[in-house]
Design a protein around this motif. Structure first.
Motif, mmCIF file in Angstrom:
data_model
loop_
_atom_site.group_PDB
_atom_site.id
_atom_site.type_symbol
_atom_site.label_atom_id
_atom_site.label_comp_id
_atom_site.label_asym_id
_atom_site.label_seq_id
_atom_site.Cartn_x
_atom_site.Cartn_y
_atom_site.Cartn_z
ATOM 1 N N MET A 258 0.844 -1.199 0.000
ATOM 2 C CA MET A 258 0.000 0.000 0.000
ATOM 3 C C MET A 258 0.881 1.252 0.000
ATOM 4 N N ALA A 259 0.495 2.260 -0.756
ATOM 5 C CA ALA A 259 1.315 3.462 -0.916
ATOM 6 C C ALA A 259 1.295 4.321 0.338
ATOM 7 N N ASP A 260 2.338 5.139 0.467
ATOM 8 C CA ASP A 260 2.389 6.088 1.573
ATOM 9 C C ASP A 260 1.356 7.184 1.360
ATOM 10 N N LEU A 261 0.543 7.434 2.375
ATOM 11 C CA LEU A 261 -0.397 8.555 2.315
ATOM 12 C C LEU A 261 0.263 9.832 2.798
ATOM 13 N N LEU A 262 1.064 9.721 3.863
ATOM 14 C CA LEU A 262 1.739 10.876 4.461
ATOM 15 C C LEU A 262 3.239 10.652 4.443
ATOM 16 N N VAL A 263 3.974 11.639 3.951
ATOM 17 C CA VAL A 263 5.434 11.599 4.000
ATOM 18 C C VAL A 263 5.922 12.906 4.607
ATOM 19 N N VAL A 264 6.673 12.796 5.696
ATOM 20 C CA VAL A 264 7.236 13.954 6.387
ATOM 21 C C VAL A 264 8.748 13.881 6.250
ATOM 22 N N GLU A 265 9.347 14.955 5.726
ATOM 23 C CA GLU A 265 10.778 14.949 5.447
ATOM 24 C C GLU A 265 11.467 16.128 6.120
ATOM 25 N N ASN A 266 12.436 15.826 6.992
ATOM 26 C CA ASN A 266 13.303 16.844 7.604
ATOM 27 C C ASN A 266 12.512 18.037 8.148
ATOM 28 N N LEU A 267 11.429 17.748 8.855
ATOM 29 C CA LEU A 267 10.518 18.797 9.298
ATOM 30 C C LEU A 267 11.027 19.465 10.565
ATOM 31 N N SER A 268 11.148 20.775 10.506
ATOM 32 C CA SER A 268 11.539 21.580 11.665
ATOM 33 C C SER A 268 10.540 22.710 11.821
ATOM 34 N N ALA A 269 10.126 22.977 13.072
ATOM 35 C CA ALA A 269 9.122 24.017 13.319
ATOM 36 C C ALA A 269 9.159 24.402 14.789
ATOM 37 N N ILE B 113 10.633 21.268 17.238
ATOM 38 C CA ILE B 113 10.914 19.974 16.611
ATOM 39 C C ILE B 113 11.930 20.198 15.497
ATOM 40 N N GLU B 114 12.818 19.218 15.302
ATOM 41 C CA GLU B 114 13.916 19.442 14.371
ATOM 42 C C GLU B 114 14.212 18.193 13.552
ATOM 43 N N ARG B 115 14.201 18.373 12.240
ATOM 44 C CA ARG B 115 14.587 17.334 11.277
ATOM 45 C C ARG B 115 13.821 16.020 11.504
ATOM 46 N N ILE B 116 12.520 16.130 11.663
ATOM 47 C CA ILE B 116 11.682 14.943 11.861
ATOM 48 C C ILE B 116 11.306 14.357 10.505
ATOM 49 N N GLY B 117 11.430 13.054 10.410
ATOM 50 C CA GLY B 117 11.048 12.382 9.177
ATOM 51 C C GLY B 117 10.379 11.048 9.454
ATOM 52 N N GLY C 199 -0.575 23.061 10.271
ATOM 53 C CA GLY C 199 -0.140 24.353 9.758
ATOM 54 C C GLY C 199 -0.282 25.538 10.677
ATOM 55 N N VAL C 200 -0.198 25.335 11.997
ATOM 56 C CA VAL C 200 -0.383 26.472 12.916
ATOM 57 C C VAL C 200 0.861 26.782 13.738
ATOM 58 N N THR C 201 2.029 26.298 13.317
ATOM 59 C CA THR C 201 3.280 26.649 13.980
ATOM 60 C C THR C 201 4.124 27.508 13.045
ATOM 61 N N THR C 202 5.266 27.948 13.538
ATOM 62 C CA THR C 202 6.215 28.675 12.696
ATOM 63 C C THR C 202 7.087 27.670 11.966
ATOM 64 N N PHE C 203 6.940 27.619 10.672
ATOM 65 C CA PHE C 203 7.643 26.637 9.846
ATOM 66 C C PHE C 203 9.117 27.018 9.724
ATOM 67 N N LYS C 204 9.990 26.033 9.938
ATOM 68 C CA LYS C 204 11.433 26.274 9.868
ATOM 69 C C LYS C 204 12.107 25.545 8.705
ATOM 70 N N GLY C 205 11.453 24.502 8.198
ATOM 71 C CA GLY C 205 12.046 23.768 7.088
ATOM 72 C C GLY C 205 11.468 22.374 6.962
ATOM 73 N N GLY C 206 11.649 21.794 5.777
ATOM 74 C CA GLY C 206 11.168 20.447 5.544
ATOM 75 C C GLY C 206 10.018 20.396 4.558
ATOM 76 N N ARG C 207 9.372 19.229 4.502
ATOM 77 C CA ARG C 207 8.313 19.025 3.508
ATOM 78 C C ARG C 207 7.283 18.054 4.048
ATOM 79 N N ILE C 208 6.002 18.349 3.768
ATOM 80 C CA ILE C 208 4.891 17.473 4.145
ATOM 81 C C ILE C 208 4.121 17.138 2.881
#
Length: 235
Positions: free
Chosen positions: A1-12, A20-24, A52-61
């Motif tokens: 089954m395919a990935d529905l959600l992919v979180v890459e290097n998320l910092s906020a 949170i820093e570099r969460i994947g 989407g209610v924090t200060t985004f610092k980097g990464g991809r959703i």
């Protein structure tokens, strides 16, 4: 089954602070993730960042193949992210049924189906939101999130502060939603042993970063695993 959600290097975080820093991680369609950790390690911040209610610092959703990183909270909700916050945030001056229909979107979850899941809400459908008990408000918050027919459901400590009998009722509903109905979900919960049995994978945060990522069963089967990682007592 395919990935529905992919979180890459998320910092906020909030303002200039990074929480949170570099969460994947990734989550397949129909999968359920237990998001665990001690208080203050970034669990709620991670959920808040997904909506989407924090200060985004980097990464991809990425949700269902689409990059939702630049979208506002309203557009993320329309893209399919449902949210049950700790505070529940029900509309106190609306009836139960008005709460359910106020933000409803077409799909398999409708008022009748929510009432089937939570008969207490059917009995109190004409009551105002502020006339409900804490457990009933939590059921309403969950039912309202289902009414937008989300692709991904986020739940922030849904069992917090509830009487044991209500906890059991909500757990049965959550198990049905994520196992029988195959709703893709991320559940933040302090009572780890309550949700690990019906989630596929677990993510443990420590100081805003991932300290464990693996099958939920691994945390239940390894002697002392939860105690060592979360500081909880063996049940």
């Amino acid at each position: 089954m395919a990935d529905l959600l992919v979180v890459e290097n998320l910092s906020a975080g909030y303002g200039k602070a990074v929480a949170i820093e570099r969460i994947g991680f990734s989550l397949k369609a129909g999968g359920a993730l237990a998001l665990l950790g001690r208080n203050g390690v970034g669990k709620t911040t991670l959920l808040n960042t997904l909506i989407g209610v924090t200060t985004f610092k980097g990464g991809r959703i990425t949700l269902d193949g689409a990059d939702v990183t630049p979208l506002s909270p309203e557009r993320r909700a329309r893209a399919g992210i449902g949210w049950v916050p700790q505070e529940r945030n029900i509309f106190a001056s609306l009836t139960v049924e008005e709460n359910l229909t106020a933000i409803a979107r077409p799909g398999p979850w409708d008022v009748a189906r929510v009432y089937q899941m939570f008969p207490r809400l059917r009995e109190r459908r004409s009551n105002m939101g502020n006339q409900l008990s804490g457990g009933e408000q939590q059921m309403l918050a969950l039912g309202r999130a289902l009414m937008i027919n989300p692709k991904l459901l986020l739940l922030d400590e849904p069992l917090e502060g509830l009487a044991p009998v209500i906890v059991d009722e909500l757990l049965a509903a959550l198990r049905r939603i994520v196992v029988e109905e195959a709703m893709t979900a991320i559940i933040v919960e302090q009572k780890a042993r309550k949700i690990l049995p019906f989630t596929d994978h677990a993510l443990i945060l420590e100081r805003g970063t991932v300290s464990f990522a693996g099958p939920s069963a691994q945390l239940l089967e390894e002697p002392g695993a939860l105690e060592a990682r979360l500081g909880v007592e063996r049940a």
